[in-house]
Design a protein around this motif. Sequence first.
Motif, PDB file in Angstrom:
ATOM      1  N   SER A 124     -89.892 -11.057  -5.260  1.00 25.67           N
ATOM      2  CA  SER A 124     -90.045 -12.309  -4.697  1.00 25.67           C
ATOM      3  C   SER A 124     -90.094 -13.495  -5.667  1.00 25.67           C
ATOM      4  O   SER A 124     -90.465 -13.219  -6.656  1.00 25.67           O
ATOM      5  N   THR A 126     -92.495 -15.502  -5.749  1.00 29.57           N
ATOM      6  CA  THR A 126     -93.829 -15.385  -6.253  1.00 29.57           C
ATOM      7  C   THR A 126     -93.856 -14.531  -7.321  1.00 29.57           C
ATOM      8  O   THR A 126     -94.725 -14.863  -8.572  1.00 29.57           O
ATOM      9  N   GLU A 127     -93.325 -13.488  -7.377  1.00 32.41           N
ATOM     10  CA  GLU A 127     -93.441 -12.341  -8.252  1.00 32.41           C
ATOM     11  C   GLU A 127     -92.894 -12.882  -9.540  1.00 32.41           C
ATOM     12  O   GLU A 127     -93.301 -12.750 -10.634  1.00 32.41           O
ATOM     13  N   TYR A 180     -81.439 -10.281   2.208  1.00 31.67           N
ATOM     14  CA  TYR A 180     -82.857  -9.675   1.580  1.00 31.67           C
ATOM     15  C   TYR A 180     -82.897 -10.762   0.211  1.00 31.67           C
ATOM     16  O   TYR A 180     -84.074 -11.389  -0.106  1.00 31.67           O
ATOM     17  N   ASP A 181     -81.963 -11.024  -0.463  1.00 30.27           N
ATOM     18  CA  ASP A 181     -81.980 -11.942  -1.768  1.00 30.27           C
ATOM     19  C   ASP A 181     -82.314 -13.493  -1.068  1.00 30.27           C
ATOM     20  O   ASP A 181     -83.204 -13.950  -1.639  1.00 30.27           O
ATOM     21  N   ARG A 184     -86.362 -13.313  -0.411  1.00 31.40           N
ATOM     22  CA  ARG A 184     -87.001 -12.974  -1.356  1.00 31.40           C
ATOM     23  C   ARG A 184     -87.034 -14.261  -2.389  1.00 31.40           C
ATOM     24  O   ARG A 184     -88.199 -14.774  -2.915  1.00 31.40           O
ATOM     25  N   ASP A 187     -89.524 -17.011  -1.291  1.00 24.86           N
ATOM     26  CA  ASP A 187     -90.790 -16.557  -0.912  1.00 24.86           C
ATOM     27  C   ASP A 187     -91.934 -16.895  -1.912  1.00 24.86           C
ATOM     28  O   ASP A 187     -92.390 -16.149  -2.934  1.00 24.86           O
ATOM     29  N   ARG A 193     -89.191 -21.399   3.623  1.00 23.48           N
ATOM     30  CA  ARG A 193     -88.783 -20.175   3.944  1.00 23.48           C
ATOM     31  C   ARG A 193     -87.539 -20.012   4.562  1.00 23.48           C
ATOM     32  O   ARG A 193     -86.940 -20.330   5.285  1.00 23.48           O
ATOM     33  N   SER A 206     -90.935 -13.546   5.398  1.00 23.40           N
ATOM     34  CA  SER A 206     -91.435 -13.486   4.006  1.00 23.40           C
ATOM     35  C   SER A 206     -91.871 -12.157   3.730  1.00 23.40           C
ATOM     36  O   SER A 206     -91.781 -11.134   4.523  1.00 23.40           O
ATOM     37  N   ASP A 207     -92.246 -11.790   2.506  1.00 17.89           N
ATOM     38  CA  ASP A 207     -92.687 -10.342   2.135  1.00 17.89           C
ATOM     39  C   ASP A 207     -91.737  -9.320   2.531  1.00 17.89           C
ATOM     40  O   ASP A 207     -91.985  -8.143   3.034  1.00 17.89           O
ATOM     41  N   ALA A 218     -90.274  -7.297   6.820  1.00 16.99           N
ATOM     42  CA  ALA A 218     -90.689  -8.185   6.614  1.00 16.99           C
ATOM     43  C   ALA A 218     -91.690  -8.816   7.424  1.00 16.99           C
ATOM     44  O   ALA A 218     -91.686  -8.286   8.619  1.00 16.99           O
TER      45      ALA A 218
END
Length: 229
Positions: A124, A126-127, A180-181, A184, A187, A193, A206-207, A218
């Motif tokens: 994501s 965030t990651e 998916y892309d 993420r 996110d 979002r 999200s997630d 998700a």
Amino acid sequence: MNESYIFASSKNWCLDAYRSRFEGNPNWFLVRDKSELTPEFIERVNPKYIFFPHWNWLVPESITQRYNCVCFHMADVPYGRGGSPLQNLISRGHKSTKLTALKMTRELDAGPVYAKAELSLAGSATEIFQRAAPKVVDLILEIVSNDITPKEQIGEVVHFKRRTPEQSEILESMNISEIYDLIRMLDAETYPRAFIDYGNHRIEFSDVMKEKENLLTATVKIFSKEALK
């Protein structure tokens, strides 16, 4: 005489990395908001460098022309100058990029480069930002320790356009991988979002996780579109 430095960031993902390396060091000063970055404060600190990892505001030329101001761009410039680099890279199919430390100049993302670091674009937003944070600190330490002279950018210039909130909509034409892309890459805090509008309601995602080739799971948030007004 010890040199002083300013670390200016408006994002939480930078703070842990800053605190782990610089907190308690009297030569380092943390700034979280543009209201704190006053001419009087900067003059008092008299920094050798001002570092701007993920700063939300335009830095006045009165600062960039007088001090060594360094920003961090998530693209291998001159490819990817401009806005929303993470999202533009992922939407173009990139799996990795370079985190670039460059001198701030009048032209956006066009300044000479101090150093670059490899960065994976998996996971994501965030990651990815959390993964980038310690690399930002590593680049800062490399610049400070080696007193690097930045080098002019070389190669073809490719500009990215800043994405708009409307581009966060999940479209019927998208396949599973594209959905998916989209979910993420948006996110993260303050990002609009990925969403689907259904009548008077908006569904945000999200997630996201790819369970199988054609199956995503998700977290879903549903609210009235009146809340957007």
